[in-house]
Scaffold this active site. Structure first.
Site, mmCIF file in Angstrom:
data_model
loop_
_atom_site.group_PDB
_atom_site.id
_atom_site.type_symbol
_atom_site.label_atom_id
_atom_site.label_comp_id
_atom_site.label_asym_id
_atom_site.label_seq_id
_atom_site.Cartn_x
_atom_site.Cartn_y
_atom_site.Cartn_z
ATOM 1 N N CYS A 251 0.861 -1.188 0.000
ATOM 2 C CA CYS A 251 0.000 0.000 0.000
ATOM 3 C C CYS A 251 0.898 1.238 0.000
ATOM 4 O O CYS A 251 0.796 2.107 0.866
ATOM 5 C CB CYS A 251 -0.951 0.000 1.183
ATOM 6 N N ALA A 253 1.699 3.858 -2.237
ATOM 7 C CA ALA A 253 1.517 5.190 -2.803
ATOM 8 C C ALA A 253 1.201 6.203 -1.697
ATOM 9 O O ALA A 253 0.525 5.855 -0.721
ATOM 10 C CB ALA A 253 0.392 5.159 -3.840
ATOM 11 N N GLY A 256 6.333 7.930 -0.210
ATOM 12 C CA GLY A 256 7.249 8.543 0.752
ATOM 13 C C GLY A 256 8.040 7.518 1.542
ATOM 14 O O GLY A 256 9.251 7.654 1.732
ATOM 15 N N ASP A 275 0.788 -1.443 -4.723
ATOM 16 C CA ASP A 275 -0.400 -0.626 -4.477
ATOM 17 C C ASP A 275 -1.526 -1.105 -5.375
ATOM 18 O O ASP A 275 -1.275 -1.636 -6.467
ATOM 19 C CB ASP A 275 -0.126 0.859 -4.732
ATOM 20 N N CYS A 373 -2.540 5.853 9.605
ATOM 21 C CA CYS A 373 -2.680 7.259 9.998
ATOM 22 C C CYS A 373 -4.041 7.455 10.655
ATOM 23 O O CYS A 373 -4.736 8.434 10.410
ATOM 24 C CB CYS A 373 -2.473 8.200 8.821
#
Length: 450
Positions: A251, A253, A256, A275, A373
């Site tokens: 996953c 993308a 970073g 991804d 996140c």
């Protein structure tokens, strides 16, 4: 197109459940002259940030609710209220421009309504809000389901989380360890007249005193630095990278963490970025090219091993799992409109399915870092707890760090004013091989691995 109309058009699509600001706003900005695009962005994101508060005020000001067919007018009204309450735009300009935009919507009958409501808001908003803000949903401008969930999950922190979500985030950089050092780049920023300081937790992080266009950053085009929140920078070091290792970034993308993995250890055996969406991988390619890095990229559902895995085990896996993104609301305030309570159940199931699948590809003795996140335990510590219960070959490793709050499993970072985003990290080691866990069914892909 005026910036106010562009913002309200983009917001209307979000309110209808048809888009996010990330997809609806760029199309609107194509019709706005360049010098007004920044204002359009501010109006769209600011109105989304304070949506529940503005909507509560609008409902109090209107004699009767607007019809569903007038969602565009509703959005325009909220953009007008945002200007009155949160910007330095003169009140007369905010009101006049909003009223005139009704003509473009082909609703000239609404001009009088907008004018009356906005002028009343100019006079009475403070008094009305004092009354309305007894409701924490309006006071903290979060949807009721999320406000209640945060209060249940974090009784001592929920108001601080909401307040942090409503602030503008700092601009944080990650230096490319293959090309510079943090101290050297801080010196370059100082020479360029740009205020900055080292991040407290990431050894490669720098927080700018104020945001800027990336092209203004010294050496950006040469790959000296990238934009990445400090919390996101904390995942790669937990992998304990060493030369020769085969690494999976699932996953991945926009790339970073893929880039940080490659910057951290120049002699890795191979790095695969995976991804679901082919289009999202283009961002990863662009970042790799600018930084002078190389990785193999594949578009596939992480759960469908036959579609992407060659059978060779990985020594390290980073799973930045798809989640509610409730830790980055300050960067994407439209999450308050697009996410629903039911999403959390579906996402936690998806997270468990991806974990179960990827575990099969990890070498015995290998490390998997699970990250989201999100600030919701249902997507974080509870996912890890359930995984450990059904996977006897897994052992959790302690994360000894000064950041975040230790949980039953992993560590939870809360969004910090002028600091890092909300983020979750857990570190797992494969101590023995085992057959496929019961929780994973390769034929069950009812939820897309977004």
């Amino acid at each position: 197109m005026t910036p106010r109309l562009a913002a309200s058009n983009a917001l209307s699509a979000v309110m209808a459940g048809k888009a996010s600001l990330g997809t609806s706003l760029p199309a609107q900005l194509q019709h706005v002259i360049p010098r007004d695009q920044a204002l359009a962005r501010e109006l769209a994101f600011g109105t989304a940030r304070w949506f529940q508060r503005l909507d509560g005020l609008a409902n109090a000001l209107l004699e009767k609710p607007l019809k569903a067919a007038d969602r565009d007018l509703h959005a325009l009204l909220l953009v007008g209220l945002y200007q009155l309450l949160y910007t330095r735009i003169p009140a007369h300009a905010a009101i006049d421009e909003s009223v005139n935009a009704a003509n473009t919507l082909k609703k000239p009958w609404a001009k009088g309504l907008l004018n009356a409501v906005l002028r009343r808001a100019q006079r009475e908003s403070e008094e009305l809000l004092n009354s309305l803000e007894r409701d924490p949903t309006i006071r903290l401008s979060h949807p009721r389901w999320l406000q209640k969930q945060l209060k249940a999950d974090w009784p001592e922190h929920w108001e601080a989380i909401c307040n942090a979500n409503n602030q503008h985030p700092p601009m944080t950089l990650r230096i490319n360890q293959q090309k510079t050092t943090r101290q050297a780049y801080l010196q370059q920023l100082q020479e360029a007249g740009m205020a900055a300081q080292a991040c407290p937790f990431s050894a490669v992080g720098i927080t700018l005193g104020s945001a800027c266009d990336v092209q203004q950053l010294p050496g950006f085009a040469l790959g000296l630095v990238s934009v990445q929140d400090e919390a996101a920078q904390l995942a790669a070091p937990l992998l304990e990278l060493k030369a020769g290792q085969r690494v999976l970034d699932a996953c991945c993308a926009p790339g970073g963490k893929t880039c940080q993995i490659l910057e951290s250890e120049a002699q890795l055996g191979a790095v695969l970025g995976l991804d679901l969406e082919p289009a999202r991988l283009q961002r990863v390619r662009d970042n790799l090219q600018r930084l002078g890095l190389q990785a193999e990229l594949k578009a596939a559902d992480a759960r469908d091993l036959q579609a992407w895995w060659d059978g060779q085990p990985f020594q390290r896996i980073l799973l930045d799992a798809p989640c509610s993104a409730t830790g980055v609301i300050r960067r994407h305030p439209d999450i308050k409109l697009t996410r629903q309570a039911a999403d959390i159940v579906a996402l936690s199931s998806l997270q468990g399915q991806i974990l179960d699948a990827l575990w099969q590809t990890l070498e015995v003795g290998g490390i998997l870092v699970y990250a989201t996140c999100s600030v919701l335990p249902a997507e974080n510590t509870q996912v890890i707890e359930a995984f450990l219960a059904r996977q006897p070959g897994a052992r959790e490793l302690d994360i000894r760090a000064a950041y975040g709050l230790p949980q039953a499993h992993g560590r939870q970072l809360m969004p910090q004013p002028q600091g890092h985003d909300g983020f979750y990290l857990a570190k797992l080691m494969k101590i023995s091989a085992s057959s496929s866990v019961q929780g994973y069914n390769s034929g069950n892909k009812g939820t897309s691995a977004i």
